[in-house]
Write a protein that holds these residues in place. Structure first.
Motif, PDB file in Angstrom:
ATOM      1  N   VAL A 132       0.936  -1.020  -0.121  1.00  0.00           N
ATOM      2  CA  VAL A 132       0.142   0.029  -0.049  1.00  0.00           C
ATOM      3  C   VAL A 132       0.862   1.195  -0.016  1.00  0.00           C
ATOM      4  O   VAL A 132       1.818   1.376   0.929  1.00  0.00           O
ATOM      5  CB  VAL A 132      -1.001  -0.047   1.278  1.00  0.00           C
ATOM      6  N   ASP A 133       0.655   2.082  -0.995  1.00  0.00           N
ATOM      7  CA  ASP A 133       1.502   3.396  -0.946  1.00  0.00           C
ATOM      8  C   ASP A 133       0.401   4.431  -1.448  1.00  0.00           C
ATOM      9  O   ASP A 133      -0.671   4.417  -1.382  1.00  0.00           O
ATOM     10  CB  ASP A 133       2.656   3.251  -2.066  1.00  0.00           C
ATOM     11  N   GLN A 134       1.058   5.420  -2.015  1.00  0.00           N
ATOM     12  CA  GLN A 134       0.278   6.477  -2.618  1.00  0.00           C
ATOM     13  C   GLN A 134      -0.577   6.277  -3.717  1.00  0.00           C
ATOM     14  O   GLN A 134      -1.472   7.067  -4.343  1.00  0.00           O
ATOM     15  CB  GLN A 134       1.192   7.785  -2.525  1.00  0.00           C
ATOM     16  N   ASN A 135       0.028   5.190  -4.533  1.00  0.00           N
ATOM     17  CA  ASN A 135      -0.836   4.858  -5.846  1.00  0.00           C
ATOM     18  C   ASN A 135      -2.120   4.640  -5.496  1.00  0.00           C
ATOM     19  O   ASN A 135      -2.737   3.718  -4.462  1.00  0.00           O
ATOM     20  CB  ASN A 135      -0.186   3.882  -6.657  1.00  0.00           C
ATOM     21  N   SER A 136      -3.192   4.892  -6.742  1.00  0.00           N
ATOM     22  CA  SER A 136      -4.558   4.346  -6.479  1.00  0.00           C
ATOM     23  C   SER A 136      -4.735   2.932  -6.584  1.00  0.00           C
ATOM     24  O   SER A 136      -3.768   2.213  -7.594  1.00  0.00           O
ATOM     25  CB  SER A 136      -5.365   5.252  -7.383  1.00  0.00           C
ATOM     26  N   PHE A 137      -5.738   2.295  -5.871  1.00  0.00           N
ATOM     27  CA  PHE A 137      -6.061   0.784  -6.512  1.00  0.00           C
ATOM     28  C   PHE A 137      -6.250   0.483  -7.817  1.00  0.00           C
ATOM     29  O   PHE A 137      -5.512  -0.387  -8.386  1.00  0.00           O
ATOM     30  CB  PHE A 137      -7.131   0.350  -5.540  1.00  0.00           C
ATOM     31  N   ILE A 138      -6.969   1.501  -8.631  1.00  0.00           N
ATOM     32  CA  ILE A 138      -7.266   1.260  -9.897  1.00  0.00           C
ATOM     33  C   ILE A 138      -5.954   1.356 -10.777  1.00  0.00           C
ATOM     34  O   ILE A 138      -6.134   0.494 -12.021  1.00  0.00           O
ATOM     35  CB  ILE A 138      -8.630   1.940 -10.515  1.00  0.00           C
ATOM     36  N   GLY A 139      -5.150   2.148 -10.367  1.00  0.00           N
ATOM     37  CA  GLY A 139      -3.711   2.026 -10.977  1.00  0.00           C
ATOM     38  C   GLY A 139      -2.840   0.978 -10.967  1.00  0.00           C
ATOM     39  O   GLY A 139      -2.204   0.667 -11.882  1.00  0.00           O
ATOM     40  N   ARG A 140      -3.307  -0.226 -10.197  1.00  0.00           N
ATOM     41  CA  ARG A 140      -2.705  -1.378  -9.828  1.00  0.00           C
ATOM     42  C   ARG A 140      -3.017  -2.436 -10.652  1.00  0.00           C
ATOM     43  O   ARG A 140      -2.366  -3.443 -10.672  1.00  0.00           O
ATOM     44  CB  ARG A 140      -2.496  -1.656  -8.560  1.00  0.00           C
ATOM     45  N   ASN A 225       0.326  -2.028  13.348  1.00  0.00           N
ATOM     46  CA  ASN A 225       0.166  -0.846  12.785  1.00  0.00           C
ATOM     47  C   ASN A 225       0.445  -0.757  11.101  1.00  0.00           C
ATOM     48  O   ASN A 225       0.039   0.329  10.565  1.00  0.00           O
ATOM     49  CB  ASN A 225       0.672   0.106  13.561  1.00  0.00           C
ATOM     50  N   LYS A 226       1.100  -1.980  10.726  1.00  0.00           N
ATOM     51  CA  LYS A 226       1.496  -1.780   9.429  1.00  0.00           C
ATOM     52  C   LYS A 226       0.765  -2.619   8.269  1.00  0.00           C
ATOM     53  O   LYS A 226       1.054  -2.690   7.209  1.00  0.00           O
ATOM     54  CB  LYS A 226       3.277  -1.901   9.320  1.00  0.00           C
ATOM     55  N   ILE A 227       0.157  -3.652   9.031  1.00  0.00           N
ATOM     56  CA  ILE A 227      -0.370  -4.742   8.105  1.00  0.00           C
ATOM     57  C   ILE A 227      -1.982  -4.945   8.598  1.00  0.00           C
ATOM     58  O   ILE A 227      -2.287  -5.152   9.726  1.00  0.00           O
ATOM     59  CB  ILE A 227       0.222  -5.979   8.463  1.00  0.00           C
ATOM     60  N   VAL A 252     -11.299  -2.026   0.900  1.00  0.00           N
ATOM     61  CA  VAL A 252     -10.357  -2.224   1.802  1.00  0.00           C
ATOM     62  C   VAL A 252      -8.848  -1.473   1.907  1.00  0.00           C
ATOM     63  O   VAL A 252      -8.077  -0.825   2.629  1.00  0.00           O
ATOM     64  CB  VAL A 252     -10.135  -3.679   2.078  1.00  0.00           C
ATOM     65  N   TYR A 253      -8.253  -1.376   0.405  1.00  0.00           N
ATOM     66  CA  TYR A 253      -7.035  -0.830  -0.051  1.00  0.00           C
ATOM     67  C   TYR A 253      -7.174   0.772   0.306  1.00  0.00           C
ATOM     68  O   TYR A 253      -6.302   1.235   0.956  1.00  0.00           O
ATOM     69  CB  TYR A 253      -6.921  -1.054  -1.516  1.00  0.00           C
ATOM     70  N   ASN A 254      -8.099   1.405   0.152  1.00  0.00           N
ATOM     71  CA  ASN A 254      -8.413   2.718   0.435  1.00  0.00           C
ATOM     72  C   ASN A 254      -8.447   2.972   1.881  1.00  0.00           C
ATOM     73  O   ASN A 254      -7.824   4.107   2.542  1.00  0.00           O
ATOM     74  CB  ASN A 254      -9.662   3.420  -0.184  1.00  0.00           C
ATOM     75  N   HIS A 255      -8.792   2.122   2.692  1.00  0.00           N
ATOM     76  CA  HIS A 255      -8.833   2.118   4.064  1.00  0.00           C
ATOM     77  C   HIS A 255      -7.434   2.235   4.645  1.00  0.00           C
ATOM     78  O   HIS A 255      -6.970   2.690   5.557  1.00  0.00           O
ATOM     79  CB  HIS A 255      -9.853   1.060   4.714  1.00  0.00           C
ATOM     80  N   CYS A 256      -6.851   0.919   4.061  1.00  0.00           N
ATOM     81  CA  CYS A 256      -5.275   0.983   4.444  1.00  0.00           C
ATOM     82  C   CYS A 256      -4.500   2.246   4.148  1.00  0.00           C
ATOM     83  O   CYS A 256      -3.481   2.843   4.904  1.00  0.00           O
ATOM     84  CB  CYS A 256      -4.747  -0.132   3.602  1.00  0.00           C
ATOM     85  N   HIS A 260      -2.594   4.582   7.016  1.00  0.00           N
ATOM     86  CA  HIS A 260      -1.285   4.486   6.879  1.00  0.00           C
ATOM     87  C   HIS A 260      -0.737   2.987   7.173  1.00  0.00           C
ATOM     88  O   HIS A 260       0.283   2.983   7.728  1.00  0.00           O
ATOM     89  CB  HIS A 260      -0.371   5.450   7.857  1.00  0.00           C
ATOM     90  N   ILE A 261      -1.640   2.130   6.652  1.00  0.00           N
ATOM     91  CA  ILE A 261      -1.242   0.789   6.550  1.00  0.00           C
ATOM     92  C   ILE A 261      -0.505   0.304   5.409  1.00  0.00           C
ATOM     93  O   ILE A 261      -0.635   0.899   4.148  1.00  0.00           O
ATOM     94  CB  ILE A 261      -2.470  -0.230   6.641  1.00  0.00           C
ATOM     95  N   GLU A 262       0.755  -0.292   5.450  1.00  0.00           N
ATOM     96  CA  GLU A 262       1.623  -0.545   4.327  1.00  0.00           C
ATOM     97  C   GLU A 262       1.495  -1.776   3.589  1.00  0.00           C
ATOM     98  O   GLU A 262       2.030  -1.819   2.418  1.00  0.00           O
ATOM     99  CB  GLU A 262       3.149  -0.627   4.920  1.00  0.00           C
ATOM    100  N   ILE A 263       0.666  -2.920   4.415  1.00  0.00           N
ATOM    101  CA  ILE A 263       0.651  -4.132   3.601  1.00  0.00           C
ATOM    102  C   ILE A 263      -0.646  -4.597   3.625  1.00  0.00           C
ATOM    103  O   ILE A 263      -1.294  -4.662   4.859  1.00  0.00           O
ATOM    104  CB  ILE A 263       1.782  -5.273   4.358  1.00  0.00           C
ATOM    105  N   LEU A 264      -1.517  -4.875   2.691  1.00  0.00           N
ATOM    106  CA  LEU A 264      -2.832  -5.559   2.727  1.00  0.00           C
ATOM    107  C   LEU A 264      -2.468  -6.951   2.310  1.00  0.00           C
ATOM    108  O   LEU A 264      -2.352  -7.268   1.197  1.00  0.00           O
ATOM    109  CB  LEU A 264      -3.741  -5.015   1.720  1.00  0.00           C
TER     110      LEU A 264
END
Length: 303
Positions: A132-140, A225-227, A252-256, A260-264
């Motif tokens: 999970v980073d600043q990139n949008s889900f749809i872009g992935r 806090n990261k996962i 769920v990705y947007n919630h992460c 500031h969660i780093e891994i879904l």
């Protein structure tokens, strides 16, 4: 359990009931001498035929430890646990560990500890996760999944977190979906109620709605806090043409991102027989998933 020559000791706290059955969780703690802080913990349950497992129903267990634990400390810890189980006529111990992506350095340390204390690798799965980073889900996601997401949006479906959704509704929906596909529920209604009641900020429910009707749902676990782990999820077969799991994963990705969660963590991809399911693995890759290993270890106690 102590060793006067070693700068750490272990103690055991049995007796914590975790289910409506007689299963008892045994928790082993490792402390350094002259310190009140626990630096490692191991939890397990005894099952029929003198088989021990860590954990019985959760997605992963094994030794959990603080940063800074050494190979010698953890080896001492593992050997104490093994000796204790031998003393209780244990036949074997099975440990399902967390995916490699959680803590790569610690994973390698614990792998060496398990191997050096007599464990063998009995299963090695590919575990999917989305960074999970600043990139949008749809872009992935792949073009085919984008079309399905747009189709679900055009149909007017809505995805959201539903903190007040009753546990009975969560259980009944997941059980219905799994029954249609020949899968069993890994948790009972009572266990879901107990977990959500005890850990309201850890277990969260997300759903996709067709007006007032739930068509896809997931129960997630905040590991730390990261996962965030996508623990139990499913959708209605009658809505598969829309693939609402894509919309659900986006929520769920947007919630992460917001938290500031780093891994879904999407988990491993298995069928009803516990074998690798290629179609599910492909779907996870199509929505941005990457693979890392998830290992199960076993040690048998000779007599």
């Amino acid at each position: 359990m102590t060793d006067p020559s070693f700068p750490a000791f272990l103690y055991l706290t049995p007796g914590h009931l975790t289910t409506q059955t007689t299963d008892i969780v045994y928790a082993f703690h490792l402390q350094r001498r002259n310190s009140a802080h626990v630096v490692a913990i191991f939890q397990c349950v005894e099952q029929p035929a003198n088989v021990w497992i860590s954990p019985p129903n959760a997605p992963f267990g094994g030794i959990q430890c603080a940063n800074g634990c050494t190979d010698s400390e953890l080896t001492f810890f593992a050997r104490c646990i093994i000796d204790w189980m031998k003393g209780r006529s244990g036949k074997k111990l099975i440990i399902k560990t967390a995916p490699f992506c959680y803590q790569p350095i610690l994973h390698n340390l614990l792998h060496n500890v398990y191997i050096n204390t007599g464990f063998a690798v009995i299963q090695c799965f590919a575990n999917s996760f989305i960074p999970v980073d600043q990139n949008s889900f749809i872009g992935r996601i792949k073009s085919a999944e984008k079309r399905k997401l747009n189709k679900a949006i055009a149909a007017g479906f809505q995805a959201a977190i539903l903190p007040e959704l009753p546990c009975a509704t969560v259980y009944e929906f997941l059980a219905q979906c799994r029954d249609q596909k020949g899968y069993r529920m890994p948790l009972t209604l009572w266990q879901i109620e107990n977990l959500r009641q005890k850990f309201p900020d850890t277990y969260r429910v997300f759903a996709v709605m067709d007006k007032a009707k739930i068509i896809a749902l997931t129960l997630t676990v905040r590991v730390n806090n990261k996962i965030l782990y996508n623990f139990l999820c499913d959708d209605l077969l009658s809505y598969r043409v829309y693939s609402p799991m894509v919309m659900l994963t986006e929520a769920v990705y947007n919630h992460c991102q917001q938290e500031h969660i780093e891994i879904l963590d999407l988990g491993i991809s298995l069928n009803e027989n516990g074998d690798h399911k290629p179609s599910l693995s492909r779907f996870k890759k199509n929505i941005g998933g990457k693979d890392c290993i998830k290992i199960t270890y076993e040690i048998k106690f000779p007599y």
